[in-house]
Design an enzyme around this catalytic site. Structure first.
Site, PDB file in Angstrom:
ATOM      1  N   SER A  76     -15.315  -6.062 -35.424  1.00 41.53           N
ATOM      2  CA  SER A  76     -15.060  -4.635 -35.275  1.00 41.53           C
ATOM      3  C   SER A  76     -15.213  -3.968 -36.638  1.00 41.53           C
ATOM      4  O   SER A  76     -16.249  -4.112 -37.288  1.00 41.53           O
ATOM      5  CB  SER A  76     -13.673  -4.432 -34.660  1.00 41.53           C
ATOM      6  OG  SER A  76     -13.463  -3.095 -34.330  1.00 41.53           O
ATOM      7  N   HIS A 111     -18.068  -3.796 -32.231  1.00 40.92           N
ATOM      8  CA  HIS A 111     -17.676  -2.421 -31.899  1.00 40.92           C
ATOM      9  C   HIS A 111     -18.407  -1.449 -32.809  1.00 40.92           C
ATOM     10  O   HIS A 111     -18.298  -1.542 -34.026  1.00 40.92           O
ATOM     11  CB  HIS A 111     -16.162  -2.226 -32.120  1.00 40.92           C
ATOM     12  CG  HIS A 111     -15.318  -3.057 -31.228  1.00 40.92           C
ATOM     13  ND1 HIS A 111     -14.040  -3.436 -31.552  1.00 40.92           N
ATOM     14  CD2 HIS A 111     -15.548  -3.587 -29.999  1.00 40.92           C
ATOM     15  CE1 HIS A 111     -13.524  -4.149 -30.571  1.00 40.92           C
ATOM     16  NE2 HIS A 111     -14.422  -4.266 -29.620  1.00 40.92           N
ATOM     17  N   ASP A 144      -8.370  -6.737 -30.122  1.00 36.72           N
ATOM     18  CA  ASP A 144      -9.348  -7.194 -29.143  1.00 36.72           C
ATOM     19  C   ASP A 144      -9.850  -8.583 -29.564  1.00 36.72           C
ATOM     20  O   ASP A 144     -10.050  -8.841 -30.740  1.00 36.72           O
ATOM     21  CB  ASP A 144     -10.512  -6.187 -29.086  1.00 36.72           C
ATOM     22  CG  ASP A 144     -11.414  -6.411 -27.889  1.00 36.72           C
ATOM     23  OD1 ASP A 144     -10.965  -7.042 -26.909  1.00 36.72           O
ATOM     24  OD2 ASP A 144     -12.569  -5.944 -27.920  1.00 36.72           O
TER      25      ASP A 144
END
Lengths: 271, 198
Positions: free
Chosen positions: B15, B42, B136
């Site tokens: 991310s 992400h 996540d």
């Protein structure tokens, strides 16, 4: 064993309620069924069969889990910008313009399209049909009411789509919610329609279907491509979701791609 | 304990700070790296794929792909989730996209990719979790470990955003917690065993 149970459950729903999820992508389906199973506090998928067959309310809950209602107004602004700049000008020659938003969930997409027609001065000649398999979504769509948070996101998308005024022109506010104005709503109607089992809907100049077919397997997708082809007026347009595209065999003589980077197609006439 | 001798697929989650971390891993991979790699990184909805494609193409992989619906996975290739869509394995060789709701405030979600890859690959899966500012991927990585797959986490101390690798370490003990160089070395060793098998 789990796969057998899921197959039996889906067959039961298909036989009894005519909702056919048997050809949906198994990966997404499995995830959502898992969510439903734990919400029902059951251990095995086969336990859901009597639950759903004897209780239409439970079926509704299951359908709501399996068909997702995630959508925005003017989602993917580049697509809407293309519709404004390239598609709508070519619709001006029609005395009656039919637009179909297939798999419209809670109505954001059909209202977006109707707003564009108003801005083009074509509202009185146009009608947008919103359809979805899920009756709850259709009911919600007919209300045309959206929350404040939704509304601010939609306004941002709207500006990015290159639209000239403010989205609030088309809404009035009551009890802190945004309600679609009547002149727009009059030109939008909602119907329950099943892309898998139902037939041609209405002859359209433009069909928009985004993020619906990505849940179908290839056979089911082909059924839908044919349905769209048959429902389109000659040289009508088909607009898909950002990640979707027509398979090559549909591009041989039925459709041609009209944008380099967006999933937008035009019905081709051969012979 | 997972074993890198069994690895047939590698999944990576990253991310915030992920671009630098991914480059840090890819630049140390051997030439002709065979094992297919699937990445959830992400990034912004309107991020420029052409730029990322160009950058990631500098390394070993023959194909650098942004995943399309029904994408077939092949050796010597690396696959990236498109922004704003989840990716799942429909079967052992086929990736599909989904527009389901956010998971851990993320779409694509690393957990969704990890869980779905794990359901098909089990002990033949290697999961790698890199830098990021949310949690996540932790649950999904734990699932990979529980199914007998190999798990590696970037050392939070070295991560630009430590929260994501830290979240994984807090719920289970991964096979490796290490810097980027060591993680790519592990991938290279797994690649030797994979090459012998095919």
């Amino acid at each position: 064993m789990t796969n057998l149970e899921i197959r039996l459950l889906l067959e039961a729903i298909k036989e009894h309620y005519r909702y056919d999820f048997t050809e949906y992508k198994s990966s997404s389906l499995r995830r959502r069924l898992d969510i439903f199973l734990s919400a029902c506090q059951k251990q095995y998928f086969s336990e859901l069969i009597p639950l759903v067959l004897h209780n239409p309310d439970k079926l509704r809950l299951l359908i709501n889990t399996l068909t997702i209602g995630i959508t925005e107004m003017f989602r993917d602004p580049p697509i809407f910008r293309f519709i404004v700049e390239k598609i709508i000008p070519s619709l001006r020659s029609f005395s009656l313009i039919n637009i179909w938003s297939a798999g419209c969930s809670t109505g954001q997409e059909p209202f977006s399209l109707s707003i564009l027609m108003k801005e083009a001065g074509l509202l009185n000649r146009s009608h947008v049909f919103g359809t979805d398999i899920n009756q709850d979504f259709i009911n919600a769509a007919s209300e045309g009411i959206y929350s404040e948070e939704e509304f601010s996101l939609y306004s941002k998308n709207y500006v990015e789509s290159g639209c000239p005024v403010s989205l609030s022109e088309y809404f009035h506010v009551r009890y802190g919610k945004g309600i679609v104005n009547d002149d727009i709503r009059k030109h939008v109607s909602f119907f329950k329609h099943n892309l898998v089992t139902d037939h041609d809907f209405v002859e359209c100049q433009l069909i928009m279907c985004s993020n619906v077919l990505i849940y179908f397997n290839k056979e089911l997708q082909n059924k839908a491509w044919n349905l769209f082809y048959n429902s389109l007026h000659n040289f009508g347009y088909l607009v898909l979701g950002k990640q979707e595209k027509l398979p090559d065999h549909m591009l041989v003589d039925r459709f041609k791609k009209v944008s380099d980077d967006l999933p937008i197609y035009q019905k081709a006439i051969h012979g | 304990m997972g074993s890198i001798k069994q690895t047939e697929l590698i999944v990576i989650g990253a991310s915030q700070g992920g671009y630098e971390a991914l480059c840090g891993i890819l630049e140390n991979l051997v030439k002709n790296f065979l094992i297919p790699v699937v990445v959830v990184y992400h990034r912004a909805k309107n991020s420029d794929w052409n730029y990322l494609h160009e950058q990631f193409s500098r390394y070993t992989f023959k194909e650098v792909r942004e995943i399309e619906n029904y994408e077939l996975i092949k050796p010597r290739s690396i696959y990236f989730a498109p922004p704003d869509y989840h990716v799942l394995f429909e079967d052992r060789k086929t990736l599909v996209t989904s527009f389901d709701d956010y998971v851990n405030y993320s779409r694509p979600s690393i957990d969704i990719l990890f869980e779905s890859a794990c359901s098909w690959y089990k002990k033949n899966l290697m999961g790698i979790l890199l830098t990021g500012a949310n949690n996540d991927g932790a649950k999904g990585l734990h699932g990979i470990a529980a199914a007998g797959g190999y798990t590696a986490v970037q050392n939070p101390v070295e991560a630009l955003a430590p929260k994501m690798p830290q979240s994984a370490i807090e719920i289970f003990l991964p096979d490796t917690v290490a810097g980027l160089k060591e993680i790519s070395n592990l991938m290279n060793v797994a690649n030797i065993y994979f090459r012998e098998k095919i």
